[in-house]
Design an enzyme around this catalytic site. Sequence first.
Site, mmCIF file in Angstrom:
data_model
loop_
_atom_site.group_PDB
_atom_site.id
_atom_site.type_symbol
_atom_site.label_atom_id
_atom_site.label_comp_id
_atom_site.label_asym_id
_atom_site.label_seq_id
_atom_site.Cartn_x
_atom_site.Cartn_y
_atom_site.Cartn_z
ATOM 1 N N CYS A 1 10.054 -0.391 15.131
ATOM 2 C CA CYS A 1 10.826 -1.223 14.695
ATOM 3 C C CYS A 1 11.523 -0.997 13.335
ATOM 4 O O CYS A 1 12.813 -0.988 13.188
ATOM 5 C CB CYS A 1 10.263 -2.549 14.583
ATOM 6 S SG CYS A 1 9.694 -3.156 16.413
ATOM 7 N N LYS B 1 14.328 1.862 13.196
ATOM 8 C CA LYS B 1 15.588 1.597 13.952
ATOM 9 C C LYS B 1 16.084 0.326 13.302
ATOM 10 O O LYS B 1 17.566 0.145 13.280
ATOM 11 C CB LYS B 1 15.090 1.570 15.446
ATOM 12 C CG LYS B 1 15.216 0.370 16.154
ATOM 13 C CD LYS B 1 14.879 0.243 17.487
ATOM 14 C CE LYS B 1 14.109 -0.929 18.000
ATOM 15 N NZ LYS B 1 14.907 -2.167 17.717
ATOM 16 N N ARG C 1 0.728 -1.140 0.008
ATOM 17 C CA ARG C 1 -0.121 0.028 -0.064
ATOM 18 C C ARG C 1 0.820 1.341 0.046
ATOM 19 O O ARG C 1 1.472 1.359 0.936
ATOM 20 C CB ARG C 1 -0.804 -0.109 1.229
ATOM 21 C CG ARG C 1 -2.001 -1.290 1.020
ATOM 22 C CD ARG C 1 -2.763 -0.945 2.610
ATOM 23 N NE ARG C 1 -3.498 0.424 2.784
ATOM 24 C CZ ARG C 1 -4.495 0.786 2.120
ATOM 25 N NH1 ARG C 1 -5.353 -0.377 1.651
ATOM 26 N NH2 ARG C 1 -5.155 1.909 2.421
ATOM 27 N N SER C 2 0.749 2.059 -1.030
ATOM 28 C CA SER C 2 1.761 3.069 -1.250
ATOM 29 C C SER C 2 1.007 4.100 -0.330
ATOM 30 O O SER C 2 -0.146 4.156 0.101
ATOM 31 C CB SER C 2 1.567 4.003 -2.672
ATOM 32 O OG SER C 2 1.711 2.800 -3.652
ATOM 33 N N GLY C 3 1.802 5.431 0.252
ATOM 34 C CA GLY C 3 1.239 6.099 1.167
ATOM 35 C C GLY C 3 2.427 7.082 1.882
ATOM 36 O O GLY C 3 3.542 7.155 1.372
HETATM 37 P P1 NAD Z 1 9.368 -1.227 25.125
HETATM 38 O O1 NAD Z 1 10.093 0.270 25.276
HETATM 39 O O2 NAD Z 1 7.875 -1.081 25.043
HETATM 40 O O3 NAD Z 1 9.466 -2.074 26.558
HETATM 41 C C1 NAD Z 1 10.774 -2.070 27.159
HETATM 42 C C2 NAD Z 1 10.681 -2.372 28.743
HETATM 43 O O4 NAD Z 1 11.835 -2.613 29.108
HETATM 44 C C3 NAD Z 1 10.142 -0.888 29.461
HETATM 45 O O5 NAD Z 1 9.130 -1.287 30.153
HETATM 46 C C4 NAD Z 1 11.221 -0.650 30.312
HETATM 47 O O6 NAD Z 1 11.130 0.144 31.518
HETATM 48 C C5 NAD Z 1 11.846 -1.967 30.484
HETATM 49 N N1 NAD Z 1 13.441 -2.059 30.834
HETATM 50 C C6 NAD Z 1 14.490 -1.451 30.502
HETATM 51 N N2 NAD Z 1 15.420 -1.589 31.168
HETATM 52 C C7 NAD Z 1 15.219 -2.619 31.860
HETATM 53 C C8 NAD Z 1 16.002 -3.508 32.781
HETATM 54 N N3 NAD Z 1 17.419 -3.249 32.872
HETATM 55 N N4 NAD Z 1 15.482 -4.447 33.539
HETATM 56 C C9 NAD Z 1 13.981 -4.833 33.154
HETATM 57 N N5 NAD Z 1 13.191 -3.842 32.425
HETATM 58 C C10 NAD Z 1 13.744 -2.828 31.843
HETATM 59 O O7 NAD Z 1 10.048 -2.066 24.255
HETATM 60 P P2 NAD Z 1 9.369 -3.078 23.048
HETATM 61 O O8 NAD Z 1 8.503 -2.400 22.098
HETATM 62 O O9 NAD Z 1 8.525 -4.116 23.820
HETATM 63 O O10 NAD Z 1 10.767 -3.417 22.353
HETATM 64 C C11 NAD Z 1 11.475 -4.412 23.107
HETATM 65 C C12 NAD Z 1 12.351 -5.129 22.188
HETATM 66 O O11 NAD Z 1 11.707 -6.098 21.245
HETATM 67 C C13 NAD Z 1 13.097 -4.032 21.322
HETATM 68 O O12 NAD Z 1 14.463 -4.802 20.893
HETATM 69 C C14 NAD Z 1 12.473 -4.100 20.108
HETATM 70 O O13 NAD Z 1 13.189 -3.761 19.030
HETATM 71 C C15 NAD Z 1 11.846 -5.636 19.837
HETATM 72 N N6 NAD Z 1 10.580 -5.803 19.186
HETATM 73 C C16 NAD Z 1 9.706 -4.901 19.492
HETATM 74 C C17 NAD Z 1 8.309 -5.041 18.448
HETATM 75 C C18 NAD Z 1 7.366 -4.211 18.690
HETATM 76 O O14 NAD Z 1 6.286 -4.123 18.028
HETATM 77 N N7 NAD Z 1 7.289 -3.179 19.527
HETATM 78 C C19 NAD Z 1 8.100 -6.490 17.814
HETATM 79 C C20 NAD Z 1 9.362 -7.191 17.704
HETATM 80 C C21 NAD Z 1 10.563 -6.789 18.517
#
Ligand code: NAD
Length: 429
Positions: free
Chosen positions: A265, A268, A256-258
């Site tokens: 994710c 980054k 889907r273009s947009g």
């Molecule tokens: P987020 O920022 O929503 O949550 C991360 C949590 O980790 C926060 O609640 C933070 O307080 C906690 N935290 C930080 N340091 C900590 C520590 N030392 N001990 C305990 N808790 C700690 O992050 P997210 O979106 O859930 O992403 C987490 C990882 O998963 C990232 O690497 C992200 O790239 C990957 N990921 C995210 C998604 C997504 O859709 N959000 C999908 C797949 C993978």
Amino acid sequence: MRISIIGTGYVGTVTGTCFAHLGNEVICVDVDPKRVEMINKGIPPIYEEGLEELLKEHAGKNLRATLDYDDAIENSDISFICVPTPSDENGKIDLRFIREASKSIGERIKNKDSYHVVVVKSTVVPETTSKVATPVLEEYSGKKAGKEFGVGMNPEFLREGKAVYDFQNPDRIVIGADDKKAESIIRSLYSAYNCPIITTDTRTAEMIKYVSNSFLATKISFSNEVGNICKRLGIDTYKVMEAVGLDARISPHFLRSGLGFGGSCFPKDVKALIGKASEVDYEPILLKTVLKVNDDQPSRLIQLLKKHIPELNGKKIAVLGLAFKNDTDDIRESRAIPVIGTLLAEGVDVSAYDPMAAEHMKRVFPNVKYHRTAGDALEGVDACIIATEWSEFEKLNGDFSRMKGRIVIDGRKVVNPEDKGIIYEGLCW
Ligand code: NAD
């Protein structure tokens, strides 16, 4: 099994809750006391479809949260690290949280007699598990990985907004482990799911996640580039992509273009893969262009607006949709951010609405006026921009009559252009 989840964001809360639903004993750990309190009350700290019901069912029974690593590691046999892995100022991955979590786990494994498995679930560039997490775990536990404790890498592929569904209906599960014992323990946790399970070493598992996200981001930027060309040629890019997507080799998704991709994710992860490639002396031209196309889409939308209103200073413009996509309250890297930023810089009075994400956007743009309904945001504006694909924007027709001007610039192809009262302009169509 007894599981600890380190980090209770999108990935941690969903993973913990879904593992609890499979019958495991789950302890969630976070450094944020508010999140811990919410989870213990059965309130998800983030919005995800279906999560609240599931969390309520398990909180206080076979799922609880704590700030205390001693408690969590002592009372679990396997830990999933789900902490953030943001970009640093150069776009490379910032592994500070992975190091901190590994240190905290390592210090507790030191005093355990039983075999504990540590699984990195956060998205990390290849070699992070073996060259960052494992050495930190070994240093602080005084134990040898692969012998006295296990290490694995289990990337998460969930879509925000559909994360619970995706966890429970996986296309595939990837388990990276450098020792067989850790691999079979992780595998046993997923025995309820009938999907392909790819087992590999940790570096390959890490790379699979980056390649999946980079490929999807590439599909979006490709579709946007095609859309930009089609717009100039007066060809309907959606018709083009409908036909193109019917080719089984291509698939109809992400065409889907947009306005481009955002979220925590894709931007980054593409940047992190570019950073990792440069470390091994390779310039990833295609991936850099994927980001460039994405970064240019919001300014293309502003150019289209200026075609209708050349002087924006002093005008009132509605921006409908603030979340990076529909069905989430997440605004991280939302395309609405550069759009609003440019409008404000041009002296526009911005009137905004989003069904879920306004509270988060208030922290980024406190001076924008936020409304409770799309209709209220449209009141008296000179033009309207659609920045997120919320389905409620498909039914705005009556609300457009509240605008002063009738220009609608649609960045997501959700508005019906047949509405006689509006001057409609699609970003790529
Ligand atoms: P987020 O920022 O929503 O949550 C991360 C949590 O980790 C926060 O609640 C933070 O307080 C906690 N935290 C930080 N340091 C900590 C520590 N030392 N001990 C305990 N808790 C700690 O992050 P997210 O979106 O859930 O992403 C987490 C990882 O998963 C990232 O690497 C992200 O790239 C990957 N990921 C995210 C998604 C997504 O859709 N959000 C999908 C797949 C993978």
